[in-house]
Design a protein around this motif. Structure first.
Motif, short mmCIF file in Angstrom:
data_model
loop_
_atom_site.label_atom_id
_atom_site.label_comp_id
_atom_site.label_asym_id
_atom_site.label_seq_id
_atom_site.Cartn_x
_atom_site.Cartn_y
_atom_site.Cartn_z
N ASP A 35 0.82 -1.22 0.00
CA ASP A 35 0.00 0.00 0.00
C ASP A 35 0.85 1.27 0.00
O ASP A 35 0.33 2.36 -0.20
CB ASP A 35 -1.00 -0.01 1.16
N ASN B 182 -2.59 -3.37 -0.69
CA ASN B 182 -3.45 -2.27 -1.16
C ASN B 182 -4.77 -2.79 -1.71
O ASN B 182 -5.68 -2.01 -2.00
CB ASN B 182 -2.73 -1.42 -2.20
N GLN C 126 -5.32 -4.36 10.94
CA GLN C 126 -4.95 -4.60 9.53
C GLN C 126 -4.26 -5.96 9.38
O GLN C 126 -4.50 -6.67 8.39
CB GLN C 126 -4.03 -3.50 9.03
N TRP D 297 6.16 -5.47 10.05
CA TRP D 297 4.79 -5.10 9.67
C TRP D 297 4.59 -3.63 9.96
O TRP D 297 4.76 -3.18 11.11
CB TRP D 297 3.79 -5.96 10.45
N LEU E 265 -7.16 -6.26 -0.87
CA LEU E 265 -7.30 -7.54 -0.17
C LEU E 265 -7.77 -8.65 -1.09
O LEU E 265 -7.40 -9.82 -0.91
CB LEU E 265 -8.25 -7.39 1.02
N GLU F 71 -6.91 -8.67 9.57
CA GLU F 71 -7.67 -8.69 8.31
C GLU F 71 -6.86 -9.40 7.22
O GLU F 71 -7.37 -10.27 6.49
CB GLU F 71 -7.98 -7.26 7.91
N MET F 72 -5.58 -9.05 7.12
CA MET F 72 -4.70 -9.69 6.13
C MET F 72 -4.56 -11.18 6.40
O MET F 72 -4.60 -12.01 5.48
CB MET F 72 -3.34 -9.00 6.16
N PRO G 237 0.93 -3.40 4.54
CA PRO G 237 -0.30 -4.13 4.25
C PRO G 237 -0.61 -4.12 2.75
O PRO G 237 -0.07 -3.30 2.00
CB PRO G 237 -1.37 -3.35 5.02
N GLY H 62 1.70 -2.04 9.34
CA GLY H 62 0.30 -1.76 9.58
C GLY H 62 -0.09 -1.88 11.05
O GLY H 62 0.75 -2.04 11.93
N THR H 63 -1.38 -1.79 11.30
CA THR H 63 -1.92 -1.91 12.65
C THR H 63 -2.24 -3.37 12.95
O THR H 63 -2.19 -4.24 12.07
CB THR H 63 -3.22 -1.10 12.77
#
Length: 533
Positions: A122, A149, A196, A190, A151, A199-200, A147, A192-193
């Protein structure tokens, strides 16, 4: 002058302590493109020969974009790119070289889903890094750690990958290969959060399950949790997400690392830290009653945290070339079984994050199993672990340290002179080690081993040994004058010295089912005594 002391070890081969299963024959490394080099294939075969149970092998960077050339803490397959219109383009050419090598060697891949292809990142920004051992570790953090961009494209890629492996190697075989998503997302791997990441993870895990119903998937491969609030928070929130969302998960993965230092004029290992990491992670898993039936995998379980940080630059890593690394592995792996039992949670595997580094000087102090095609002493620690089989039997040493003492104080006063043993239909294997955190040559143990409960008769006794003078190619290389060019007969001699040495063979007379064996075991020495009926 080396001090000596007397140690008594009692083994009762008639007292079963349950089935033995290897958890130690799991290995990993950052650089996937080492896999299919000549030395890489040679080492993969050596790992297969360690024990009857196939080794599991994990590597980073299987989805990283690039030209497929290896470098320290870097590798790539270029499996995913996009055309001018943004449509996915899959290319499995380099991936196939990696997995072909595993299959040819008889390994079981622990397939790591990661890292993010450049076209899916992303915020790719700088993507390819050029890290060296003198650089700060965090400089490896580039666009591969972002993460996705998109999914859907991410999930489609994972699905296509899983189906490709099944089509190439056969669905039945590939169903025996565990999958895991990412690496140390609580650390620098990583950007991201936590939401996130979850989710990934869900998208990847469900894609694998859709492509290969019955496949096993796990995560999140967080860092060691002892005194690490960030790792603790990440693992708890991930496991809570799994519970709340019924996310697919078949095993829970985390990491554990020790902490060697320079103490006075020598290396002092930090075994207690690695064991505390395991203990802390298992305690978190035990907070989730609906998950604690799952097995766990220690995705990296090592004396410290950077395989590519050479001892030349980081002198606290000076344990790596010689027998101390092998003795440490034996000590830490046997204690890992103990921690598993204490927590009531199965540890399916403990990954030693060590393989090899191509195009590097001989014995340059990287955390590897072989150098320039020659096995290091540590590999002989694994070879002796590989001679355990069947079921555990009772073994007690009067110089053993209890695990709580080690976790609180390390092995800093008396050494841990300890033993475990197994029995099978053809004989008994007894593993004995003399471990101390301090890398100094002192404290040899005069061991008297009293073995009972074996078949009466005359049996073959084979004594395998790894110490400063046996199964230690580093010592032989130093005696050669530490050459950087090794060829011909010298290479053959060095190569042979990297194999597991037989200290002696004899006949054990056990007329009444008992035998006494004596031996002197130096500090950082490991012996495997095998009785063959």
């Amino acid at each position: 002058m080396t001090t000596t002391y007397d140690v008594r070890i009692d083994v009762d081969a008639g007292a079963s302590r349950g089935a033995y299963r290897p958890l130690w024959n799991w290995f990993g490394y950052d650089e996937p493109n080492y896999t299919y080099t000549a030395n890489g294939k040679k080492l993969l075969n050596a790992l297969t020969e360690l024990s009857p149970e196939p080794p599991r092998v994990r590597t980073h960077n299987l989805l990283t974009s690039g030209d497929g050339k290896y470098a320290l803490k870097w590798g790539s397959t270029n499996a995913y790119t996009e055309d001018a219109d943004g449509n996915p383009v899959y290319d499995w050419t380099i991936m196939d070289q990696i997995f072909d090598a595993y299959v040819e060697a008889g390994n079981i891949p622990l397939i790591q889903v990661g890292f993010m292809p450049e076209a899916l990142s992303d915020d790719p920004g700088e993507y390819r890094h050029y890290w060296t051992p003198t650089d700060p570790y965090a400089t490896i953090l580039t666009g591969w750690a972002n993460p996705p961009n998109n999914l859907k494209k991410w999930g489609d890629l994972i699905h296509a990958w899983a189906r490709h492996l099944a089509d190439r190697y056969g669905e039945e075989k590939v169903l025996s290969w565990p999958w895991e998503v990412w690496n140390e997302p609580d650390g620098i791997y990583w950007k991201g959060t936590i939401p996130q990441f979850c989710e990934m993870y869900d998208v990847a895990a469900r894609a694998i399950k859709a492509a290969l119903p019955g496949a096993r998937v796990g995560g999140p491969h967080t860092c060691g949790a002892f005194n690490n609030p960030k790792a603790q928070k990440f693992l708890r929130e991930f496991l809570q997400h799994v519970v709340d969302n019924d996310s697919p998960i078949d095993f829970i993965a985390f990491h554990a690392k020790g902490n060697p230092v320079i103490w006075k004029d020598h290396v002092r290992m930090g075994l207690h830290k690695q064991l505390r990491d395991i203990e802390a992670n298992l305690a978190i898993v035990n907070e989730f009653p609906t998950l604690k039936h799952l097995p766990t995998v220690i995705g990296e379980s090592d004396p410290e945290g950077c395989a590519a940080c050479s001892a030349r630059v980081h002198p606290q890593n000076g344990y790596r070339n010689g027998p101390l690394y092998g003795a440490y592995v034996v000590e830490s792996m046997i204690r890992t079984y103990e921690l598993s039992q204490r927590a009531g949670i199965e540890i399916e595997g403990a990954v030693t994050w060590a393989f090899l580094f191509e195009d590097q000087p001989w014995y340059d102090g990287f955390r590897d199993l072989a150098t320039n095609g020659v096995d290091k002493a540590v590999l002989n620690g694994f070879r002796m672990l590989g001679k355990l089989k069947g079921e555990w039997v009772e073994a007690k040493s009067d110089h053993a340290l209890d695990i709580q003492t080690i976790m609180e104080h390390g092995v800093r006063e008396q050494p841990d002179v300890n033993a475990v043993a197994t029995r099978d239909d053809t004989g008994v294997s007894i593993l004995v080690w003399n471990y101390h955190d301090d890398d100094v040559e002192d404290g040899a143990a005069n061991v008297t081993l009293s073995l009972k409960g074996i078949r009466p008769g005359s049996h073959k006794l084979t004594h395998f040994r790894m110490d400063k003078d046996h199964s230690n190619s580093f010592g032989v290389w130093k005696a050669m004058g530490s050459p950087q060019e090794v060829t011909g007969d010298d290479y053959k001699k060095l190569e042979a010295s990297g194999q597991l040495a037989v200290l002696e063979t004899s006949v054990a007379e056990a007329s009444n089912g008992a035998v006494t064996i004596t031996a002197t075991l130096p500090r950082q020495g490991v012996s495997l005594l095998r009785i063959d009926y």
